[in-house]
Enzyme design. Structure first.
Site, PDB file in Angstrom:
ATOM      1  N   ASP A 226       0.532   4.372  -2.556  1.00 55.98           N
ATOM      2  CA  ASP A 226       0.489   5.801  -2.200  1.00 55.98           C
ATOM      3  C   ASP A 226       1.576   6.585  -2.946  1.00 55.98           C
ATOM      4  O   ASP A 226       1.333   7.688  -3.430  1.00 55.98           O
ATOM      5  CB  ASP A 226       0.713   5.982  -0.695  1.00 55.98           C
ATOM      6  CG  ASP A 226      -0.545   5.700   0.121  1.00 55.98           C
ATOM      7  OD1 ASP A 226      -1.649   5.746  -0.429  1.00 55.98           O
ATOM      8  OD2 ASP A 226      -0.388   5.448   1.337  1.00 55.98           O
TER       9      ASP A 226
ATOM     10  N   HIS B 196       0.829  -1.214   0.000  1.00 54.69           N
ATOM     11  CA  HIS B 196       0.000   0.000   0.000  1.00 54.69           C
ATOM     12  C   HIS B 196       0.862   1.263   0.000  1.00 54.69           C
ATOM     13  O   HIS B 196       0.493   2.273  -0.602  1.00 54.69           O
ATOM     14  CB  HIS B 196      -0.979   0.030   1.174  1.00 54.69           C
ATOM     15  CG  HIS B 196      -1.916   1.190   1.061  1.00 54.69           C
ATOM     16  ND1 HIS B 196      -3.035   1.171   0.253  1.00 54.69           N
ATOM     17  CD2 HIS B 196      -1.853   2.448   1.565  1.00 54.69           C
ATOM     18  CE1 HIS B 196      -3.622   2.345   0.282  1.00 54.69           C
ATOM     19  NE2 HIS B 196      -2.930   3.149   1.074  1.00 54.69           N
TER      20      HIS B 196
ATOM     21  N   HIS C 256       3.336  10.478   2.638  1.00 53.40           N
ATOM     22  CA  HIS C 256       2.874  11.461   1.648  1.00 53.40           C
ATOM     23  C   HIS C 256       3.721  12.735   1.626  1.00 53.40           C
ATOM     24  O   HIS C 256       4.061  13.242   0.556  1.00 53.40           O
ATOM     25  CB  HIS C 256       1.421  11.849   1.913  1.00 53.40           C
ATOM     26  CG  HIS C 256       0.455  10.720   1.728  1.00 53.40           C
ATOM     27  ND1 HIS C 256       0.333  10.035   0.549  1.00 53.40           N
ATOM     28  CD2 HIS C 256      -0.416  10.150   2.591  1.00 53.40           C
ATOM     29  CE1 HIS C 256      -0.589   9.093   0.690  1.00 53.40           C
ATOM     30  NE2 HIS C 256      -1.052   9.140   1.919  1.00 53.40           N
TER      31      HIS C 256
HETATM   32 ZN   LIG Z   1      -3.132   5.231   0.879  1.00 49.02          ZN
END
Ligand SMILES: [Zn+2]
Length: 310
Positions: free
Chosen positions: A239, A235, A262
């Protein structure tokens, strides 16, 4: 090197936003070559346009969000990952709310959506940003860098003191097939205490065990189990792919991320664009290249231009 691609038809899906809990509908529409990925919001009688670009990113704690043209959209990363993973370069995304639906917390529902719409090749080469020298950003022990490589690759490592995670490393070759079978299905995850703290702050309103893998002390809360033993690191790659859409074009290089997230992913995108001496552009439109400091397609396309073109 490949040609640019868009969708073969228009398609819609609905769901709730992970953080807002708001119901939202998105409609994906074909777009002309060199459009990039552009969110569209109906504002009164006119459409406002918000190209996916690093200059429109706004700081958010838990997801990736962009703002401009009088509106903002958050939690865009899984949808953007699906488009990038399937090599869909040009698309308009009509939104009815300020958050993209979370669906099942992975990119798989968006992959199925794109596959249902069909993918159409376009009569224009896709530009690539080819890394010639390494670029790295760090934050304490968190690190993400991109190095020269003959083909695009992503290697990601995460480390958590949890029996189901510990250290996980995964390497993804950026192929469409590997995206569909290895990456797209991996869901968002969170730790029970963090999830409870978020709910207490009125965040994560749309979060449920149907769209988030919740880790307890020694296992997971979800009855359904994991989709992969290393679903967590997969995952993180998902992202990263979504966040790298903010570059506005495809890359050729090897991204290596360790304990990243992020904020650091998007900082690397910023650093790449700030250091043009460390990369070259392949297949960029010569006119665009000559007249723009960086040939970044949507980034320099003003909203009015797009409006007139549509
Ligand atoms: Zn995510």
């Amino acid at each position: 090197m490949r040609n640019q691609q868009t969708l073969a038809s228009t398609i819609t899906c609905s769901g709730v936003g992970l953080h807002s809990g708001q119901s939202a509908t998105i409609t994906l529409r074909p777009a002309p070559p060199d459009t990039g990925v552009v969110f569209v919001s109906r504002q009164g009688d006119v459409d406002a346009y918000l190209p996916v670009s690093i200059e429109h990113r706004i700081p958010t704690e838990l997801c990736t969000a962009i703002s401009g043209g009088g509106f903002q959209v958050q939690t865009i990363e899984h949808l953007l990952a699906a488009l990038a993973g399937l090599h869909v370069d040009n698309v308009f995304i009509d939104v009815t709310a300020s958050e993209v639906p979370v669906m099942d917390g992975s990119a798989a529902p968006f992959v199925r959506l794109v596959q249902a719409a069909g993918i159409a090749p376009q009569d224009r080469k896709q530009p690539f940003l080819k890394i010639m020298s390494p670029i790295e950003v760090t934050d304490g022990s968190k690190r993400v860098r991109i190095e020269p490589s003959p083909t695009p690759r992503i290697t990601y490592s995460i480390h958590y003191e949890h029996p189901l995670i510990k250290t996980q490393t995964y390497e993804y070759d950026c192929s469409v097939g590997a995206f569909e079978s290895e990456i797209a299905e991996a869901r968002t995850f969170g730790f029970l205490q963090e999830v409870q703290a978020l709910w207490a702050r009125g965040l994560g309103k749309g979060g449920t065990l149907d769209n988030t893998v919740v880790l307890s002390g020694d296992g997971i809360v979800n009855d359904s189990g994991l989709r992969f033993n290393d679903e967590f690191v997969r995952h993180k790659i998902l992202d990263l792919i979504g966040d790298f859409s903010l570059l506005g074009m495809s890359f050729i290089g090897h991204i290596m991320a360790d304990r990243s997230g992020h904020a650091l992913h998007t900082r690397l995108v910023q650093q790449i664009l700030k250091q043009p001496e460390k990369w070259v552009l392949l297949n960029a439109d010569p006119i665009a290249e000559g007249t723009r400091p960086i040939s970044h397609r949507s980034r320099f396309q003003p909203a009015v231009e797009l409006q007139a073109a549509s």
